[in-house]
Design a protein around this motif. Structure first.
Motif, PDB file in Angstrom:
ATOM      1  N   SER A   1      -4.190  10.302 -11.404  1.00 16.87           N
ATOM      2  CA  SER A   1      -3.335  10.447 -10.211  1.00 16.87           C
ATOM      3  C   SER A   1      -2.340  11.582 -10.392  1.00 16.87           C
ATOM      4  O   SER A   1      -2.022  12.299  -9.431  1.00 16.87           O
ATOM      5  CB  SER A   1      -2.590   9.134  -9.951  1.00 16.87           C
ATOM      6  OG  SER A   1      -3.504   8.100  -9.683  1.00 16.87           O
TER       7      SER A   1
ATOM      8  N   GLN B   1      -3.998   6.599  -3.884  1.00 18.68           N
ATOM      9  CA  GLN B   1      -4.443   5.368  -4.536  1.00 18.68           C
ATOM     10  C   GLN B   1      -3.817   4.152  -3.856  1.00 18.68           C
ATOM     11  O   GLN B   1      -4.456   3.128  -3.695  1.00 18.68           O
ATOM     12  CB  GLN B   1      -4.045   5.420  -6.012  1.00 18.68           C
ATOM     13  CG  GLN B   1      -4.679   4.312  -6.825  1.00 18.68           C
ATOM     14  CD  GLN B   1      -4.511   4.517  -8.328  1.00 18.68           C
ATOM     15  OE1 GLN B   1      -3.852   5.450  -8.771  1.00 18.68           O
ATOM     16  NE2 GLN B   1      -5.107   3.643  -9.106  1.00 18.68           N
TER      17      GLN B   1
ATOM     18  N   ASP C   1      -8.183   9.479  -4.527  1.00 21.39           N
ATOM     19  CA  ASP C   1      -7.743   8.768  -5.726  1.00 21.39           C
ATOM     20  C   ASP C   1      -8.263   7.332  -5.667  1.00 21.39           C
ATOM     21  O   ASP C   1      -7.751   6.519  -4.895  1.00 21.39           O
ATOM     22  CB  ASP C   1      -6.208   8.800  -5.794  1.00 21.39           C
ATOM     23  CG  ASP C   1      -5.708   8.530  -7.202  1.00 21.39           C
ATOM     24  OD1 ASP C   1      -6.521   8.112  -8.057  1.00 21.39           O
ATOM     25  OD2 ASP C   1      -4.498   8.732  -7.444  1.00 21.39           O
TER      26      ASP C   1
END
Ligand SMILES: Nc1ncnc2c1ncn2[C@@H]1O[C@H](COP(=O)(O)OP(=O)(O)O)[C@@H](O)[C@H]1O
Ligand SMILES: [Mg+2]
Lengths: 236, 305
Positions: free
Chosen positions: A42, A86, A162
Motif C-alpha cells: 500500500s 484497500q 490495492d
C-alpha cells in the motif's frame, strides 16, 4: 508511465518500508504487486497516487518528478490515476451511483452521460440493483466493487488497485480481473496489489514482489527477472 | 447542479445557525440603511428648499408708538421691499401675508395668542443664482431703512440640520459595515467547522483528483443558499416593520396639525433608493456569504500539505 529510482520510504520515526526500490512500469503494462501483509504494498501505491513522498530517491509519474509537482497541479495528475483503495474510501452519505459518479462530476462530465455510463458500469460489477444504496448498507465485497467502479469510470491512464479482490469470492474476483484486463487493452497501465496467489497464477502477468523492504521483479512462475541474486520472488 | 452536494453539508449542525443569524443581520442592516437614507433625504430636501432663499424679518413696533404702528409698519415694509428689489443679487422679494405668518406660528403659539400678538412682517427673498450678494452691506442698509430688521439666510440652521442628518446617515453606514463584518465572521466560523467535520471526505475528494475549487464550490453553494434564505426573511421583516411604523405615524398624524413629528414621519415616501436598499442588502449579504465561504475554503485548503 511510472519510474522509481532508488526510493527509500519510511513513516515518521518508523522502520524503513522501502529500501532502494527501482523499477519502471511501461505504458500499457499489467503488473501484480505481491508481498506479505505489512510488506509495503500500500505504501508503494501511495507514492504513485501522490499520497506520500519518498524519504529519498525519485518517483516519476507521467514523466514528472513527483517532488517537483506543485500542489495546484496535483488534481489534474490524480485524475489520470484511478485508485482502488484497500479500505475503499467511499463517501458514506453518497449512494453507490453518486460515489461512482464523483470522478466524472469532478471532471465536469454532463449529467446525462453520467446517468448513462455509471449504471452500466455498476451493472457490470454486479450492482445494478443497488444504485441508490448507501455504502454502509452493502457488504464489504459490494463496497469494494463500488470502489473499483469509481476507479475505472474515468478511463484512467494508470490504475492502481490495492487488494481489489480481498472481499469477494473467486468467481467475482476473476470477473473483476477481466474488467481490469479490458481496461488494460484500451491502454490503461495496471498495477494490482494482491496476496491472492491463485489469482496471480491464473493470469499471466509479470509480478513485482516486496519482501524485506526490497522489490524484486519476477514472472508469474516465480523466476527472477531483474533482482539481486538469490532474491527470487516467492509468494508473500 | 444547484441542489447537488457531494459533501452532504446540509446535515451539518455547524451551518444551521446561518439563516437565523443572517435574518437578524439583514433586518438591522435594512433598518439602518433606510434610516440613513431618510436622514439624507431630509438633508437634500432642506438644502433644495432653503438654499437660495433668505428671510427678512421686520419686527413690529410696540409700546409708546403702538398707536401709530399700523401706518409705520406699512412704511417700514415698503422701505425694506424697495431696498431689497434694487439690491444686486436678489431676484425676488415677496412679503408673507399676515395670514401666512400666522399659519406658520399657530402650531407653536396657538390661535388665541397669534390673533392678539403684534406680528413681525416676514419677507421671503429669492437670490439670483450665480450673482454674489454682499450680506453685510445689505444688513446695514436694512437697519437704516427699518431699525431692528434682521436677515436670516438659514445657513446656521441648515448647517446644523445637515450635520445631524449626515451623522444619522453615517451611523447607518457604520451599522451596515459592522453587520457585514459579523456576517463574514459567522461564515468563516461555519466554514472552518465544516472543513473539520468533513476532513475525511475532503481527503477522499482530493485523492480522486478534485481541485480545491470543486470543494469550495460545495461550501459556497450551500452557504450562499442558507444566507440568501435568511437574508430574504430579514429583509421582509424589516419592510414589514417600516410599513408598520409608517402606518402608526400616519394614524397619529391625522389627529395633529401639519407640523407634528408624526406627520413628518408619515410624509416619508418609500423612494427608489429605499427599494434598492431593500433588495440590494439581502442579495449583497448572500453574495458576501458566498464569497467569504469560497475564500475561506480556498485559504484553508491551500494550507494543507
Ligand atoms: N500512515 C502510516 N503511518 C505509519 N506507518 C504506516 C502507515 N501506513 C503503513 N504503515 C506501516 O508501514 C508498513 C507497511 O504497510 P503497508 O504499506 O500498508 O503494507 P501492505 O499494504 O503490504 O500490507 C506497516 O508496518 C505499516 O504498519
Ligand atoms: Mg496494504
Amino acid at each position: 508511465m511510472v519510474r522509481f529510482e532508488n526510493v527509500f520510504m519510511r513513516y515518521d520515526g518508523g522502520p524503513v518500508i522501502l529500501r532502494d526500490v527501482s523499477f519502471e512500469l511501461e505504458p500499457g503494462s499489467f503488473h501484480f504487486l505481491t508481498g506479505g501483509s505489512g510488506a509495503g504494498k500500500s505504501t508503494l501505491l501511495r507514492l504513485m497516487y501522490l499520497g506520500a513522498r519518498p524519504v529519498s530517491g525519485r518517483v516519476h509519474l507521467f514523466d514528472r518528478d513527483i517532488s517537483k509537482i506543485r500542489r495546484s497541479e496535483r488534481p489534474a495528475m490524480r485524475r489520470r490515476v484511478g485508485v482502488v483503495f484497500q479500505d475503499f474510501r467511499l463517501i458514506p452519505h453518497l449512494s453507490a451511483l453518486d460515489n461512482v459518479a464523483l470522478p466524472l462530476r469532478i471532471a465536469g462530465t454532463r449529467e446525462a452521460l453520467i446517468r448513462e455510463h455509471v449504471p452500466e458500469l455498476l451493472a457490470w460489477v454486479g450492482l445494478s440493483g443497488h444504485l441508490d444504496a448507501l455504502p454502509a448498507t452493502l457488504s464489504g465485497g459490494q463496497q469494494q466493487r463500488i470502489a473499483i467502479a469509481r476507479a475505472v469510470i474515468g478511463r484512467p491512464s494508470l490504475l492502481l488497485a490495492d487488494e481489489p479482490t480481498g472481499n469477494v469470492d473467486d468467481r467475482i474476483a476473476i470477473r473483476l480481473l477481466y474488467l481490469f484486463e479490458e481496461l488494460n487493452k484500451m491502454g490503461t497501465t495496471v498495477l494490482i496489489a494482491t496476496h491472492n496467489e491463485s489469482l496471480v497464477r491464473r493470469f499471466d502477468h509479470p509480478r513485482l514482489h516486496l519482501e524485506g523492504a526490497r522489490l524484486t521483479r519476477a514472472t508469474v512462475r516465480g523466476a527472477t527477472v531483474s533482482a539481486p541474486a538469490g532474491a527470487a520472488a516467492r509468494p508473500g | 447542479m444547484w441542489g447537488r452536494n457531494d459533501l452532504a453539508l446540509g446535515r451539518d449542525p455547524s451551518t444551521r445557525f446561518l439563516p437565523g443569524l443572517l435574518a437578524v443581520l439583514v433586518y438591522l442592516a435594512v433598518l439602518a440603511a433606510i434610516g440613513g437614507l431618510t436622514a439624507l433625504g431630509f438633508v437634500e430636501d432642506w438644502d433644495r428648499r432653503l438654499s437660495g432663499t433668505m428671510t427678512v424679518q421686520i419686527p413690529p413696533v410696540v409700546g409708546a408708538q403702538a398707536e401709530a404702528s399700523r401706518e409705520t409698519a406699512g412704511e417700514r415694509r415698503d422701505a425694506v421691499l424697495r431696498l431689497l428689489r434694487v439690491t444686486p443679487g436678489i431676484a425676488d422679494a415677496r412679503p408673507l401675508s399676515g395670514a401666512d405668518a400666522a399659519a406658520l406660528l399657530e402650531p407653536w403659539l396657538g390661535p388665541e395668542l397669534v390673533g392678539t400678538l403684534p406680528m413681525p412682517i416676514l419677507v421671503d427673498v429669492r437670490l439670483s443664482p450665480g450673482q454674489p450678494l454682499d450680506r453685510d452691506a445689505l444688513a446695514e442698509r436694512l437697519e437704516n431703512a427699518a431699525p431692528g430688521t434682521t436677515l436670516d439666510d438659514h445657513a446656521r440652521w441648515l448647517a446644523e440640520a445637515q450635520a445631524i442628518g449626515r451623522s444619522i446617515a453615517a451611523t447607518g453606514l457604520v451599522v451596515i459595515v459592522l453587520v457585514s463584518l459579523a456576517a463574514v465572521l459567522a461564515v468563516v466560523f461555519a466554514v472552518r467547522t465544516g472543513l473539520g467535520v468533513h476532513r475525511d471526505e475532503i481527503e477522499i475528494l482530493h485523492l480522486i483528483g478534485a481541485p480545491d475549487r470543486f470543494i469550495a464550490a460545495q461550501f459556497q453553494r450551500h452557504t450562499g443558499r442558507l444566507a440568501l434564505v435568511g437574508a430574504v426573511i430579514g429583509a421582509v421583516l424589516a419592510a414589514a416593520t417600516l410599513a408598520a411604523l409608517q402606518w402608526t405615524a400616519a394614524r397619529a398624524a391625522s389627529g395633529t396639525g401639519p407640523a407634528g413629528l408624526a406627520s413628518l414621519l408619515s410624509s416619508i415616501e418609500f423612494g427608489l433608493r429605499d427599494w434598492i436598499a431593500l433588495v440590494a442588502l439581502p442579495v449583497g449579504a448572500a453574495l458576501i456569504a458566498t464569497v467569504t465561504a469560497r475564500a475561506s475554503v480556498l485559504v484553508a485548503l491551500a494550507r494543507l500539505p
